[in-house]
Write a protein that holds these residues in place. Sequence first.
Motif, PDB file in Angstrom:
ATOM      1  N   PRO A 157       0.831  -1.204   0.000  1.00 32.75           N
ATOM      2  CA  PRO A 157       0.000   0.000   0.000  1.00 32.75           C
ATOM      3  C   PRO A 157       0.866   1.254   0.000  1.00 32.75           C
ATOM      4  N   LYS A 158       0.316   2.357  -0.454  1.00 30.54           N
ATOM      5  CA  LYS A 158       1.038   3.625  -0.437  1.00 30.54           C
ATOM      6  C   LYS A 158       1.410   3.986   1.001  1.00 30.54           C
ATOM      7  N   GLY A 159       2.651   4.431   1.168  1.00 26.76           N
ATOM      8  CA  GLY A 159       3.122   4.801   2.499  1.00 26.76           C
ATOM      9  C   GLY A 159       3.784   3.664   3.252  1.00 26.76           C
ATOM     10  N   HIS A 160       3.794   2.459   2.692  1.00 24.81           N
ATOM     11  CA  HIS A 160       4.454   1.341   3.359  1.00 24.81           C
ATOM     12  C   HIS A 160       5.964   1.616   3.416  1.00 24.81           C
ATOM     13  N   PRO A 161       6.630   1.254   4.518  1.00 25.49           N
ATOM     14  CA  PRO A 161       8.065   1.542   4.664  1.00 25.49           C
ATOM     15  C   PRO A 161       8.933   0.974   3.536  1.00 25.49           C
ATOM     16  N   PHE A 220     -10.636  -8.093  -3.030  1.00 22.99           N
ATOM     17  CA  PHE A 220     -10.260  -6.835  -3.677  1.00 22.99           C
ATOM     18  C   PHE A 220     -10.759  -5.623  -2.890  1.00 22.99           C
ATOM     19  N   GLU A 221     -11.961  -5.733  -2.322  1.00 26.36           N
ATOM     20  CA  GLU A 221     -12.471  -4.625  -1.516  1.00 26.36           C
ATOM     21  C   GLU A 221     -11.615  -4.417  -0.270  1.00 26.36           C
ATOM     22  N   LEU A 222     -11.252  -5.504   0.391  1.00 29.37           N
ATOM     23  CA  LEU A 222     -10.412  -5.400   1.580  1.00 29.37           C
ATOM     24  C   LEU A 222      -9.030  -4.868   1.222  1.00 29.37           C
ATOM     25  N   GLU A 223      -8.475  -5.367   0.126  1.00 28.04           N
ATOM     26  CA  GLU A 223      -7.158  -4.905  -0.311  1.00 28.04           C
ATOM     27  C   GLU A 223      -7.176  -3.412  -0.612  1.00 28.04           C
ATOM     28  N   LYS A 224      -8.259  -2.936  -1.224  1.00 28.93           N
ATOM     29  CA  LYS A 224      -8.366  -1.529  -1.587  1.00 28.93           C
ATOM     30  C   LYS A 224      -8.417  -0.636  -0.348  1.00 28.93           C
ATOM     31  N   SER A 238      -7.373  -1.526   2.816  1.00 29.23           N
ATOM     32  CA  SER A 238      -6.468  -1.909   3.892  1.00 29.23           C
ATOM     33  C   SER A 238      -5.073  -1.308   3.716  1.00 29.23           C
ATOM     34  N   SER A 239      -4.367  -1.188   4.854  1.00 28.81           N
ATOM     35  CA  SER A 239      -2.966  -0.763   4.844  1.00 28.81           C
ATOM     36  C   SER A 239      -2.029  -1.967   4.927  1.00 28.81           C
ATOM     37  N   LEU A 240      -2.582  -3.177   4.812  1.00 30.37           N
ATOM     38  CA  LEU A 240      -1.774  -4.383   4.883  1.00 30.37           C
ATOM     39  C   LEU A 240      -1.250  -4.771   3.497  1.00 30.37           C
ATOM     40  N   PRO A 241      -0.065  -5.326   3.421  1.00 35.06           N
ATOM     41  CA  PRO A 241       0.462  -5.812   2.145  1.00 35.06           C
ATOM     42  C   PRO A 241      -0.323  -7.031   1.653  1.00 35.06           C
ATOM     43  N   SER A 242      -0.217  -7.286   0.368  1.00 31.32           N
ATOM     44  CA  SER A 242      -0.786  -8.492  -0.232  1.00 31.32           C
ATOM     45  C   SER A 242       0.212  -8.988  -1.276  1.00 31.32           C
ATOM     46  N   PHE A 243      -0.229  -9.904  -2.120  1.00 35.05           N
ATOM     47  CA  PHE A 243       0.646 -10.440  -3.167  1.00 35.05           C
ATOM     48  C   PHE A 243       0.001 -10.234  -4.531  1.00 35.05           C
ATOM     49  N   ILE A 244       0.854 -10.216  -5.532  1.00 37.61           N
ATOM     50  CA  ILE A 244       0.379 -10.124  -6.906  1.00 37.61           C
ATOM     51  C   ILE A 244       1.434 -10.770  -7.790  1.00 37.61           C
ATOM     52  N   THR A 245       1.074 -11.217  -8.981  1.00 35.05           N
ATOM     53  CA  THR A 245       2.071 -11.787  -9.889  1.00 35.05           C
ATOM     54  C   THR A 245       2.207 -10.900 -11.125  1.00 35.05           C
ATOM     55  N   ASP A 246       3.294 -11.120 -11.856  1.00 35.82           N
ATOM     56  CA  ASP A 246       3.507 -10.334 -13.066  1.00 35.82           C
ATOM     57  C   ASP A 246       2.420 -10.578 -14.097  1.00 35.82           C
ATOM     58  N   ARG A 247       1.790 -11.756 -14.072  1.00 31.89           N
ATOM     59  CA  ARG A 247       0.697 -12.031 -15.004  1.00 31.89           C
ATOM     60  C   ARG A 247      -0.499 -11.126 -14.718  1.00 31.89           C
ATOM     61  N   VAL A 248      -0.792 -10.939 -13.462  1.00 32.70           N
ATOM     62  CA  VAL A 248      -1.898 -10.048 -13.098  1.00 32.70           C
ATOM     63  C   VAL A 248      -1.543  -8.613 -13.450  1.00 32.70           C
ATOM     64  N   LEU A 249      -0.306  -8.216 -13.163  1.00 24.54           N
ATOM     65  CA  LEU A 249       0.139  -6.846 -13.435  1.00 24.54           C
ATOM     66  C   LEU A 249       0.054  -6.510 -14.923  1.00 24.54           C
ATOM     67  N   GLU A 277      -3.907  -5.948 -15.239  1.00 24.62           N
ATOM     68  CA  GLU A 277      -4.651  -5.082 -14.321  1.00 24.62           C
ATOM     69  C   GLU A 277      -3.705  -4.064 -13.686  1.00 24.62           C
ATOM     70  N   PRO A 278      -3.646  -2.829 -14.199  1.00 25.60           N
ATOM     71  CA  PRO A 278      -2.774  -1.811 -13.605  1.00 25.60           C
ATOM     72  C   PRO A 278      -3.172  -1.512 -12.162  1.00 25.60           C
ATOM     73  N   LEU A 279      -2.157  -1.297 -11.317  1.00 25.84           N
ATOM     74  CA  LEU A 279      -2.406  -1.062  -9.890  1.00 25.84           C
ATOM     75  C   LEU A 279      -2.905   0.358  -9.626  1.00 25.84           C
ATOM     76  N   LYS A 280      -3.729   0.473  -8.594  1.00 21.49           N
ATOM     77  CA  LYS A 280      -4.178   1.779  -8.115  1.00 21.49           C
ATOM     78  C   LYS A 280      -3.870   1.871  -6.626  1.00 21.49           C
ATOM     79  N   ASN A 281      -3.148   2.889  -6.237  1.00 15.75           N
ATOM     80  CA  ASN A 281      -2.827   3.160  -4.821  1.00 15.75           C
ATOM     81  C   ASN A 281      -1.998   2.062  -4.170  1.00 15.75           C
ATOM     82  N   ARG A 282      -1.310   1.276  -4.979  1.00 12.48           N
ATOM     83  CA  ARG A 282      -0.409   0.258  -4.454  1.00 12.48           C
ATOM     84  C   ARG A 282       0.820   0.161  -5.349  1.00 12.48           C
ATOM     85  N   THR A 283       1.879  -0.404  -4.794  1.00 12.31           N
ATOM     86  CA  THR A 283       3.123  -0.559  -5.543  1.00 12.31           C
ATOM     87  C   THR A 283       3.542  -2.023  -5.522  1.00 12.31           C
ATOM     88  N   ALA A 284       3.824  -2.555  -6.697  1.00  8.40           N
ATOM     89  CA  ALA A 284       4.281  -3.937  -6.803  1.00  8.40           C
ATOM     90  C   ALA A 284       5.801  -3.970  -6.755  1.00  8.40           C
TER      91      ALA A 284
END
Length: 281
Positions: free
Chosen positions: A167-171, A220-224, A226-237, A240-247
């Motif tokens: 999520p944005k702002g994660h250390p 997806f609603e919880l991920e959107k 939440s301030s907790l990290p999650s996982f994603i793969t390059d296939r999804v990326l 589906e472009p990310l919004k408010n998160r960094t892969a």
Amino acid sequence: MIEFEHLFQFVAFGMYGTLSKTAEILHVSQPTLTRNMKLLEKEFGVILFARSKNHIALNENGLLAIKEARKILSEIEVMTDKVRQLDRSRHTLSLGSCAPYPVMDFVRLATELYPSQSLTTELRSTEPLLQGLRDGRYNVIILPFKPTDSALIALPFGKESLYFNLPKGHPQEKSSSLSFSDLDGTAMIVYSHIGFWKDLIKETMPHSRFLLQDQRDDFFELEKASSLPSFITDRVLSEEPLKNRTAVPIVDQSAQIEYSLVMTKKMGQRYPLFTKWLKQK
């Protein structure tokens, strides 16, 4: 020779008890049923019924005959089911996969190469997949590695890499890459139906707490929110472009997967176009 139809009606009579009720249930006329029961006696060569003016009942011969007839009809049903299952298996291509995205790739490929085949797919972990292939439950499986069993055909079937979805702002948001150990101990949001990836992250991040979500929309609603990290793969990326998160890519070798499409040699002969197409790539 005893007619199957007569035997079926005979067993039905034993179930319903009267000619009128049996005729009603089987949608035949009572005179037809009466005639068929007389023909059955002729086929057996013995009297099967005790008859009175307005009543017919099984005699001792009939009771034994109906017991044996039920066994025969049951065996015929089993035989019919087996033959139909074999026929369905010849027209149904069954896939077991370790991860979701290779399933989509396989469905596209199978639809192109074998358009007349019906497809079934199932997501499982690797050991049940291998056992299911050997048992005949699956015609083809997709594994996150190449098996060493020489009795199997294993063909490269694409790659996939795992990322942290921060999520944005994660250390660690600005990191160029991370390892599993960098976030081990962190609470993570995880979608449950990701196949072997779920086992992998549990093994590589043993001190983390995973908030598993069974429903994709809920995840997806919880991920959107939440301030907790999650996982994603390059296939999804890639889709589906990310919004408010960094892969951030995970550098561990175990996060870089090369899939294998695996068949027995018998299935390779039944579905030779898979081997031909994949070897041409």
